[in-house]
Design an enzyme around this catalytic site. Structure first.
Site, PDB file in Angstrom:
ATOM      1  N   THR A 140       0.826  -1.212   0.000  1.00  0.00           N
ATOM      2  CA  THR A 140       0.000   0.000   0.000  1.00  0.00           C
ATOM      3  C   THR A 140       0.860   1.261   0.000  1.00  0.00           C
ATOM      4  O   THR A 140       0.456   2.291  -0.550  1.00  0.00           O
ATOM      5  CB  THR A 140      -0.913   0.013   1.249  1.00  0.00           C
ATOM      6  OG1 THR A 140      -1.635  -1.216   1.283  1.00  0.00           O
ATOM      7  CG2 THR A 140      -1.867   1.177   1.238  1.00  0.00           C
ATOM      8  N   VAL A 149       4.494  -9.537  14.384  1.00  0.00           N
ATOM      9  CA  VAL A 149       3.885 -10.740  14.972  1.00  0.00           C
ATOM     10  C   VAL A 149       4.828 -11.894  14.669  1.00  0.00           C
ATOM     11  O   VAL A 149       5.159 -12.145  13.503  1.00  0.00           O
ATOM     12  CB  VAL A 149       2.483 -10.984  14.370  1.00  0.00           C
ATOM     13  CG1 VAL A 149       1.963 -12.358  14.743  1.00  0.00           C
ATOM     14  CG2 VAL A 149       1.523  -9.895  14.833  1.00  0.00           C
ATOM     15  N   HIS A 192       6.683  -6.307  -9.538  1.00  0.00           N
ATOM     16  CA  HIS A 192       6.057  -5.734 -10.738  1.00  0.00           C
ATOM     17  C   HIS A 192       6.606  -4.329 -10.927  1.00  0.00           C
ATOM     18  O   HIS A 192       6.760  -3.570  -9.965  1.00  0.00           O
ATOM     19  CB  HIS A 192       4.535  -5.754 -10.523  1.00  0.00           C
ATOM     20  CG  HIS A 192       3.768  -4.791 -11.353  1.00  0.00           C
ATOM     21  ND1 HIS A 192       3.911  -4.720 -12.722  1.00  0.00           N
ATOM     22  CD2 HIS A 192       2.831  -3.863 -11.010  1.00  0.00           C
ATOM     23  CE1 HIS A 192       3.088  -3.770 -13.164  1.00  0.00           C
ATOM     24  NE2 HIS A 192       2.444  -3.246 -12.158  1.00  0.00           N
ATOM     25  N   TYR A 214      -0.092   0.331 -18.295  1.00  0.00           N
ATOM     26  CA  TYR A 214      -1.077   1.268 -17.759  1.00  0.00           C
ATOM     27  C   TYR A 214      -0.372   2.556 -17.356  1.00  0.00           C
ATOM     28  O   TYR A 214       0.837   2.559 -17.100  1.00  0.00           O
ATOM     29  CB  TYR A 214      -1.869   0.653 -16.601  1.00  0.00           C
ATOM     30  CG  TYR A 214      -1.077   0.284 -15.376  1.00  0.00           C
ATOM     31  CD1 TYR A 214      -0.798   1.225 -14.387  1.00  0.00           C
ATOM     32  CD2 TYR A 214      -0.618  -1.016 -15.179  1.00  0.00           C
ATOM     33  CE1 TYR A 214      -0.074   0.881 -13.247  1.00  0.00           C
ATOM     34  CE2 TYR A 214       0.108  -1.370 -14.043  1.00  0.00           C
ATOM     35  CZ  TYR A 214       0.379  -0.415 -13.081  1.00  0.00           C
ATOM     36  OH  TYR A 214       1.093  -0.754 -11.971  1.00  0.00           O
ATOM     37  N   ASP A 231     -26.069 -26.164  -2.823  1.00  0.00           N
ATOM     38  CA  ASP A 231     -27.120 -27.165  -3.018  1.00  0.00           C
ATOM     39  C   ASP A 231     -26.421 -28.511  -3.081  1.00  0.00           C
ATOM     40  O   ASP A 231     -25.363 -28.651  -3.680  1.00  0.00           O
ATOM     41  CB  ASP A 231     -27.980 -26.888  -4.257  1.00  0.00           C
ATOM     42  CG  ASP A 231     -27.207 -26.953  -5.561  1.00  0.00           C
ATOM     43  OD1 ASP A 231     -25.980 -26.745  -5.550  1.00  0.00           O
ATOM     44  OD2 ASP A 231     -27.827 -27.215  -6.606  1.00  0.00           O
ATOM     45  N   GLU A 283     -26.484 -43.026 -11.530  1.00  0.00           N
ATOM     46  CA  GLU A 283     -25.079 -42.789 -11.276  1.00  0.00           C
ATOM     47  C   GLU A 283     -24.565 -44.074 -10.663  1.00  0.00           C
ATOM     48  O   GLU A 283     -25.163 -44.585  -9.707  1.00  0.00           O
ATOM     49  CB  GLU A 283     -24.888 -41.599 -10.331  1.00  0.00           C
ATOM     50  CG  GLU A 283     -25.159 -40.307 -11.056  1.00  0.00           C
ATOM     51  CD  GLU A 283     -24.868 -39.054 -10.229  1.00  0.00           C
ATOM     52  OE1 GLU A 283     -24.292 -39.172  -9.135  1.00  0.00           O
ATOM     53  OE2 GLU A 283     -25.248 -37.974 -10.692  1.00  0.00           O
TER      54      GLU A 283
HETATM   55  P1  FAD Z   1       0.056  -4.298   2.526  1.00  0.00           P
HETATM   56  O1  FAD Z   1      -0.095  -2.887   2.163  1.00  0.00           O
HETATM   57  O2  FAD Z   1       1.307  -4.973   2.071  1.00  0.00           O
HETATM   58  O3  FAD Z   1      -0.064  -4.391   4.080  1.00  0.00           O
HETATM   59  C1  FAD Z   1       0.288  -5.537   4.817  1.00  0.00           C
HETATM   60  C2  FAD Z   1       0.956  -5.064   6.077  1.00  0.00           C
HETATM   61  O4  FAD Z   1       1.166  -6.174   6.930  1.00  0.00           O
HETATM   62  C3  FAD Z   1       2.287  -4.446   5.805  1.00  0.00           C
HETATM   63  O5  FAD Z   1       2.275  -3.112   6.218  1.00  0.00           O
HETATM   64  C4  FAD Z   1       3.250  -5.294   6.578  1.00  0.00           C
HETATM   65  O6  FAD Z   1       4.303  -4.579   7.166  1.00  0.00           O
HETATM   66  C5  FAD Z   1       2.348  -5.930   7.629  1.00  0.00           C
HETATM   67  N1  FAD Z   1       2.871  -7.203   8.128  1.00  0.00           N
HETATM   68  C6  FAD Z   1       3.273  -8.266   7.400  1.00  0.00           C
HETATM   69  N2  FAD Z   1       3.721  -9.240   8.204  1.00  0.00           N
HETATM   70  C7  FAD Z   1       3.592  -8.788   9.474  1.00  0.00           C
HETATM   71  C8  FAD Z   1       3.892  -9.345  10.720  1.00  0.00           C
HETATM   72  N3  FAD Z   1       4.412 -10.566  10.860  1.00  0.00           N
HETATM   73  N4  FAD Z   1       3.622  -8.615  11.821  1.00  0.00           N
HETATM   74  C9  FAD Z   1       3.097  -7.365  11.721  1.00  0.00           C
HETATM   75  N5  FAD Z   1       2.807  -6.786  10.541  1.00  0.00           N
HETATM   76  C10 FAD Z   1       3.050  -7.495   9.422  1.00  0.00           C
HETATM   77  N6  FAD Z   1      -3.567  -2.227  -6.707  1.00  0.00           N
HETATM   78  C11 FAD Z   1      -4.561  -1.522  -7.262  1.00  0.00           C
HETATM   79  O7  FAD Z   1      -5.704  -1.704  -6.902  1.00  0.00           O
HETATM   80  N7  FAD Z   1      -4.321  -0.608  -8.253  1.00  0.00           N
HETATM   81  C12 FAD Z   1      -3.065  -0.377  -8.706  1.00  0.00           C
HETATM   82  O8  FAD Z   1      -2.860   0.445  -9.586  1.00  0.00           O
HETATM   83  C13 FAD Z   1      -2.000  -1.114  -8.157  1.00  0.00           C
HETATM   84  N8  FAD Z   1      -0.763  -0.950  -8.617  1.00  0.00           N
HETATM   85  C14 FAD Z   1       0.247  -1.626  -8.049  1.00  0.00           C
HETATM   86  C15 FAD Z   1       1.542  -1.386  -8.511  1.00  0.00           C
HETATM   87  C16 FAD Z   1       2.592  -2.017  -7.924  1.00  0.00           C
HETATM   88  C17 FAD Z   1       3.975  -1.739  -8.428  1.00  0.00           C
HETATM   89  C18 FAD Z   1       2.369  -2.941  -6.874  1.00  0.00           C
HETATM   90  C19 FAD Z   1       3.501  -3.645  -6.227  1.00  0.00           C
HETATM   91  C20 FAD Z   1       1.092  -3.188  -6.423  1.00  0.00           C
HETATM   92  C21 FAD Z   1       0.018  -2.549  -7.009  1.00  0.00           C
HETATM   93  N9  FAD Z   1      -1.283  -2.771  -6.579  1.00  0.00           N
HETATM   94  C22 FAD Z   1      -2.303  -2.053  -7.127  1.00  0.00           C
HETATM   95  C23 FAD Z   1      -1.598  -3.779  -5.557  1.00  0.00           C
HETATM   96  C24 FAD Z   1      -1.814  -3.138  -4.198  1.00  0.00           C
HETATM   97  O9  FAD Z   1      -0.798  -2.239  -3.929  1.00  0.00           O
HETATM   98  C25 FAD Z   1      -1.860  -4.185  -3.101  1.00  0.00           C
HETATM   99  O10 FAD Z   1      -2.600  -5.285  -3.509  1.00  0.00           O
HETATM  100  C26 FAD Z   1      -2.458  -3.644  -1.810  1.00  0.00           C
HETATM  101  O11 FAD Z   1      -1.799  -2.460  -1.440  1.00  0.00           O
HETATM  102  C27 FAD Z   1      -2.354  -4.653  -0.679  1.00  0.00           C
HETATM  103  O12 FAD Z   1      -2.812  -4.086   0.514  1.00  0.00           O
HETATM  104  P2  FAD Z   1      -2.698  -4.895   1.881  1.00  0.00           P
HETATM  105  O13 FAD Z   1      -3.198  -4.035   2.947  1.00  0.00           O
HETATM  106  O14 FAD Z   1      -3.294  -6.226   1.703  1.00  0.00           O
HETATM  107  O15 FAD Z   1      -1.135  -5.206   2.018  1.00  0.00           O
END
Ligand code: FAD
Length: 817
Positions: free
Chosen positions: A43, A171, A222, A260, A539, A644
Site C-alpha cells: 500500500t 507478529v 512488478h 497502464y 445445493d 449414477e
Molecule cells: P500491505 O499494504 O502490504 O499491508 C500488509 C501489512 O502487513 C504491511 O504493512 C506489513 O508490514 C504488515 N505485516 C506483514 N507481516 C507482518 C507481521 N508478521 N507482523 C506485523 N505486521 C506485518 N492495486 C490496485 O488496486 N491498483 C493499482 O494500480 C495497483 N498498482 C500496483 C503497482 C505495484 C507496483 C504494486 C507492487 C502493487 C500494485 N497494486 C495495485 C496492488 C496493491 O498495492 C496491493 O494489492 C495492496 O496495497 C495490498 O494491501 P494490503 O493491505 O493487503 O497489504
C-alpha cells in the site's frame, strides 16, 4: 465485544478496523511490523489505479464499494479518491471486441460505461498516438485511489474510536489452545485475542505457516516507473503518489502492450506487465527497517532496467511486490481446522474496502451482502495449495493479466494432476479434456465425430460466431442426441463426494439442510444449505446409506470446509454424538449412465431389480455388477432415465469396460461435459456459484421445491425462509430462449427489458433437444413468461423470450419411467 487482533496496517487492515468499529466492535488492536506513518507494505507505494469492471460480479461490486468509501474519506477538503475516470484503449481489432464484451460486464453489474470512438479517446487523452488507437471504453466513476493517505486517515479516525495501533511490532507467532486461537506473540509480549485476522498482504504465507494454514498466494515483483518531465504535462504542479488529487487525465490502460498509465504532475507513471514474472519470498526480505520512506521499504525492490520495455526515459522506477493467486482472486475467510483465525490477503487497493466490509459483515452477522464464495480461502482443492502449483499458476496469471481470455480457456500446465480411473479409456476415445480443480474432465469425444453427419436435420448444429465457436465442437450435439435417444455414459468422478457418518450425522444434516433427511436408508434427497438470512450457500444431494451413514454430493471444497466446521460445532454442543466428515471424491469414481436404453444396459450386467418399482427415482441400492461392488443411484442431471454408478477407484476401469461392452448392443457412447451442460439447462438444473449464490434465496432462484415447508426440526435459515415465503420476489432466475434459434451467448451478458438494462445472463448453452440457444438470467420479478427481452452480445442486441420451466420434459416422465 470479542477481542480482535488485526495483523497489518495496510489498506486492507485499516479498512477492516474501520468497518468493525462502524459495526460496534470495541476491542480492536492493529499490529504492524513497520512504522505506522508508512508501514512499508504494498500500500505504501501503490499507484492506486482503480478500474472497477471485471468479468466477476463479485469483484466489480467489491470495487464499486471501495470507490464509494474512498470518496467518503476526507480531510481538509481533500478526498482519498480522485475520480478522473478510466479509459481502456484498443489498438487491435480483437481488443476492440474485448472492450465491447467488457462494456457488457459493466452494464450487467450496474457500472456506467461508454464505448468511445478513437476521436473521443484523443479528446480525453490528448497525448495518445492518434495513428494507433481504434477505440476505447470509458468508465467515468473509475479513478485514482490515494491509498497511503486513506490508510493514514483511517488510522486517525479509528484511533479516535478506541482502536489500538502498535507500530514497529512484528507478529512472531499465533497462539492457540487446541483448535482456537488465543492471541498473537510479539517481541514485546503476547496480545490476547478471540479473533485474529491476518491482513499481512504478501507476507500472508508466513503468517499462515504460524498456524499450519497454507495460503496460496505468490509474491511477485512488478515494475512501476515515473518518466522524466513530459513537456505536454508541464505546469501541472506537484502530484506525487500520496497526493494525486490534482491529476485530471483519466487513468489509462493500453493492454495490447501490457501497459497502464497515470499522471504524476509533470510526469507519467507507467506500470508494465510485459516483463518476466519475478517471484519473491517474503521471508527473504528481512525485517522491516525502523526508518521507512518512499525509497526504502521492504516491498520496494531495485528497478531492473533490462526488464522495462516501454521506450521511455525513466526518472524513478522500482520493482514493487504484491500478491498473485492460482485463480487471480483474493483470499478471504477462515481455515476449517481452526477457530478464530481469518485472512484477507491478495487484495488489490481496488477491492480493499469492499473485502474489508465483507469480512466485517461475516464476523458480525455471519454473512456478507456481496457473495464472496469465489474469494473463499476454502475454495482451493488440496492439490492447488502446494507451493509449486501456486508458483506456476500465480506466474501465469501475472503474464496473462492483460490478455484476452475466453471463458473456456484452458491452461496448458499444470495439467493431469487428477484423473479418474476411466482416463485411459477416455484418451482412447479421443476425449478433449478441460480442467477444473485439478481434474481432467472430458468435454467431448472425437470418437463421436462421425455421428454428427447422421444427425436428423432438426439436430444439426447451427453455425456459431467466432467467439462462441472457440473451444466448442459440434460433436456435443451428437452426444446430446444419443443421450436423448439411446444411452450415453458420463464421467461424474470430479463431482465432490463426502462421507458423513456417526451418531451425530442425522442431527448435523437435519440442522444444516432445508429438507427432512430422516427418510429411510436408500433414499436420495436434493436439498439446500442456507445462511441465517435464507441466502443459498450450497445445493447438495444427501444419500442416506445407513442409519448413521450418509454420502453428500456437493459442488465445492468450500462445502467440505463448512461441513467439517459445523460438525465440530455440533459435537461440542452434543457431547458423545461424534461425526466424521471425509472427502471420498478421489478414492471413489462415478459413471452417469443415462438415456432411454440405460435400463437395458444395466439389466444385462446386473441381477438387481432395476425396474421403476425395484429402484424408483431418487433411491439407491448397493449391489454388484459383474463382481464389482457398486452403488446404483437413481438420479440424473440430464433429465433422462438412468443411474449414477459409483464404485471405489480401484474397480473404476473394470466398471467402465463392463458397461461399455454391455452397452454396445444398445448404441452406448461416451458423452462429455459440453453435451451435459446443454441438457442440464434444458432441464433447468441450476449450478451453484454461477446461477445462484448467497445473494439469492430459494424462491427467487426457482429452487423452493428443495425446501420442505413441513419440516418440523429447526434448520439454518428456517426463520428467514418463513419470512421470505410471504414476499413476492423482486427478481427471479428465468429461462430464456433465443428467438433467432442460432445466436449462442456464453454467460454474464446484460439483459435489457423495454430498452433498459434489467439483469444479466448466468449460464447459457445451445439446447440441442429444443433446437434453440438457452440462457438463464436474473430479471426483475415483474417480467412475465412469454415477454421479450434482449441480450447484449458484442454490442448487438439479441431477442429472447422468457419461458416457463422446464424447457424439456417438465412432467418428469423421462426420469420417472
Ligand atoms: P500491505 O499494504 O502490504 O499491508 C500488509 C501489512 O502487513 C504491511 O504493512 C506489513 O508490514 C504488515 N505485516 C506483514 N507481516 C507482518 C507481521 N508478521 N507482523 C506485523 N505486521 C506485518 N492495486 C490496485 O488496486 N491498483 C493499482 O494500480 C495497483 N498498482 C500496483 C503497482 C505495484 C507496483 C504494486 C507492487 C502493487 C500494485 N497494486 C495495485 C496492488 C496493491 O498495492 C496491493 O494489492 C495492496 O496495497 C495490498 O494491501 P494490503 O493491505 O493487503 O497489504
Amino acid at each position: 465485544s470479542q477481542r480482535v487482533v488485526i495483523i497489518g496496517a495496510g489498506i486492507v487492515g485499516t479498512n477492516l478496523a474501520d468497518e468493525l468499529v462502524s459495526r460496534g466492535w470495541s476491542d480492536i488492536t492493529v499490529v504492524e511490523q513497520g512504522p505506522l506513518h508508512m508501514p512499508g507494505g504494498s500500500t505504501s507505494h501503490a499507484p492506486g489505479l482503480v478500474f472497477q469492471t471485471s468479468p466477476s460480479k463479485t469483484m466489480t461490486h467489491l470495487a464499486r464499494y471501495t470507490v464509494e468509501k474512498l470518496l467518503s474519506i476526507e480531510k481538509d477538503g481533500h478526498k482519498c479518491f480522485n475520480q478522473v475516470g478510466g479509459l481502456e484503449v484498443a489498438t487491435t481489432p480483437a481488443r476492440l471486441e474485448d472492450l465491447k464484451r467488457k462494456h457488457g460486464y459493466a452494464s450487467s453489474w450496474g457500472i456506467e460505461a461508454r464505448l468511445v470512438s478513437a476521436e473521443e479517446c484523443y479528446k480525453m487523452y490528448p497525448h495518445l498516438n492518434n495513428e494507433m488507437v481504434l477505440g476505447g471504453l470509458h468508465i467515468p466513476s473509475d479513478g485514482l485511489a490515494l491509498a497511503a493517505r486513506a490508510t493514514q486517515l483511517l488510522i486517525e479516525r479509528t484511533r479516535k474510536a478506541g482502536v489500538r495501533y502498535l507500530g514497529h511490532t512484528p507478529v512472531t507467532g499465533i497462539e492457540r489452545d487446541g483448535r482456537r486461537v488465543t492471541g498473537v506473540s510479539t517481541p514485546s509480549g503476547t496480545i490476547p485475542a478471540d479473533i485474529v485476522v491476518s491482513c499481512a498482504g504478501f507476507w500472508g504465507v508466513e503468517l499462515g505457516a504460524m498456524v499450519g494454514v497454507e495460503i496460496p498466494l505468490l509474491p511477485l515483483a512488478h515494475q512501476y516507473a515515473k518518466t522524466t518531465a513530459v513537456p505536454a504535462l508541464a505546469g501541472r504542479g506537484i502530484n506525487n503518489m500520496i497526493n494525486g488529487m490534482n491529476a485530471t487525465l483519466p487513468i489509462l490502460r493500453h493492454q495490447d502492450k501490457r501497459l497502464y498509465y497515470r499522471e504524476h504532475g509533470g510526469q507519467y507513471g507507467i506500470g508494465y506487465y510485459g516483463h518476466r514474472p519475478m517471484p519473491v519470498v517474503a521471508a527473504s526480505l528481512g525485517l522491516t527497517p525502523k526508518e521507512v520512506d518512499e525509497m526504502n521499504m521492504p516491498s520496494r525492490l531495485e528497478f531492473t532496467t533490462e526488464d522495462f520495455d516501454p521506450n521511455t526515459e525513466v526518472a524513478d522506477g522500482f520493482n514493487g511486490v504484491f500478491s498473485f493467486t492460482p485463480d487471480g482472486g483474493p483470499i478471504l475467510g477462515q481455515p476449517s481446522h481452526l477457530d478464530g483465525f481469518y485472512v484477507a490477503e491478495a487484495v488489490w487497493v481496488t477491492h480493499s474496502a469492499g473485502v474489508a466490509r465483507a469480512l466485517a459483515q461475516i464476523l458480525t452477522t455471519g454473512r456478507s451482502d456481496i457473495d464472496v464464495s469465489e474469494c473463499e480461502l476454502s475454495r482451493f482443492e488440496e492439490v492447488q495449495l502446494n507451493r509449486d502449483y501456486v508458483s506456476e499458476t500465480g506466474q501465469q496469471n501475472f503474464v496473462e493479466i492483460y490478455d484476452i481470455i475466453h471463458p473456456l480457456q484452458q491452461r496448458a500446465s499444470p495439467r493431469n494432476l487428477r484423473v479418474s480411473p476411466f482416463y485411459a479409456r477416455q484418451q482412447e476415445l479421443g476425449a478433449v479434456f478441460f480442467e477444473t480443480g485439478g481434474w481432467e474432465r472430458p468435454w467431448w469425444y472425437e470418437a463421436n465425430k462421425d455421428l454428427v453427419k447422421s444427425l436428423p436435420p432438426s439436430w444439426q448444429p447451427v453455425e456459431r460466431d467466432p467467439w462462441s465457436a472457440q473451444l466448442h465442437s459440434p460433436i456435443s450435439a451428437a452426444e446430446a442426441w444419443k443421450t436423448r435417444n439411446a444411452v450415453a455414459m458420463f464421467d461424474m468422478t470430479a463431482f465432490h463426494r463426502f462421507d458423513v457418518r456417526g451418531p451425530g450425522a442425522v442431527g448435523l444434516l437435519q440442522r444444516l439442510t432445508t429438507s427432512d433427511i430422516t427418510t429411510k436408508p436408500g433414499t436420495v434427497t436434493y436439498t439446500l444449505i442456507l445462511n441465517d438470512h435464507g441466502g443459498i450457500r450450497g445445493d447438495i444431494f444427501v444419500l442416506r446409506l445407513d442409519d448413521d451413514v450418509f454420502q453428500i454430493g456437493a459442488n465445492t471444497a468450500t462445502d467440505l470446509a463448512y461441513l467439517i466446521r459445523e460438525a465440530r460445532v455440533q459435537e461440542q454442543n452434543t457431547p458423545g454424538q461424534w461425526i466424521q466428515v471425509r472427502d471420498i471424491t478421489g478414492s471413489t469414481c462415478c459413471i452417469g449412465l443415462w438415456g432411454p436404453r440405460a435400463r437395458d444396459v444395466i439389466a444385462g450386467i446386473s441381477t438387481t431389480d432395476v425396474s421403476n418399482k425395484g429402484l424408483p427415482y431418487f433411491s439407491l441400492k448397493k449391489t454388484v455388477i459383474r463382481g464389482i461392488p457398486v452403488t446404483l443411484i437413481r438420479k440424473s442431471y440430464v433429465g433422462e432415465l438412468g443411474w449414477e454408478i459409483q464404485t471405489s477407484a480401484e474397480y473404476g476401469q473394470r466398471l467402465w469396460d463392463t458397461i461399455w461392452q454391455a452397452g454396445k448392443l444398445h448404441g452406448l457412447i461416451a458423452g462429455g461435459r459440453s453435451a451435459f451442460n446443454s441438457m442440464r439447462l434444458e432441464k433447468g438444473y441450476r449450478t451453484y456459484g454461477v446461477d445462484m449464490t448467497t445473494e439469492h434465496n430459494p424462491f427467487e432462484a426457482g429452487v423452493s421445491y428443495a425446501v420442505d415447508a413441513n419440516k418440523k426440526d429447526d434448520f439454518v435459515g428456517k426463520a428467514a425462509l418463513q419470512r421470505l415465503s410471504k414476499q413476492v420476489p423482486s427478481r427471479r432466475l428465468r429461462a430464456l430462449t433465443v428467438d433467432d434459434g442460432r445466436s449462442v451467448v456464453l454467460g454474464k451478458e446484460p439483459v435489457f427489458y423495454n430498452g433498459k438494462a434489467a439483469g444479466y445472463v448466468t449460464t447459457a448453452a445451445f439446447g440441442y433437444t429444443i433446437g434453440k440457444p438457452i440462457a438463464y438470467a436474473w430479471l426483475p420479478g415483474y417480467v412475465r413468461e412469454g415477454e421479450t427481452v434482449e441480450i447484449e452480445y458484442f454490442g448487438k442486441r439479441i431477442r429472447a423470450t422468457v419461458e416457463a420451466e422446464s424447457l424439456y420434459d417438465p412432467e418428469m416422465n423421462r426420469l420417472r419411467q
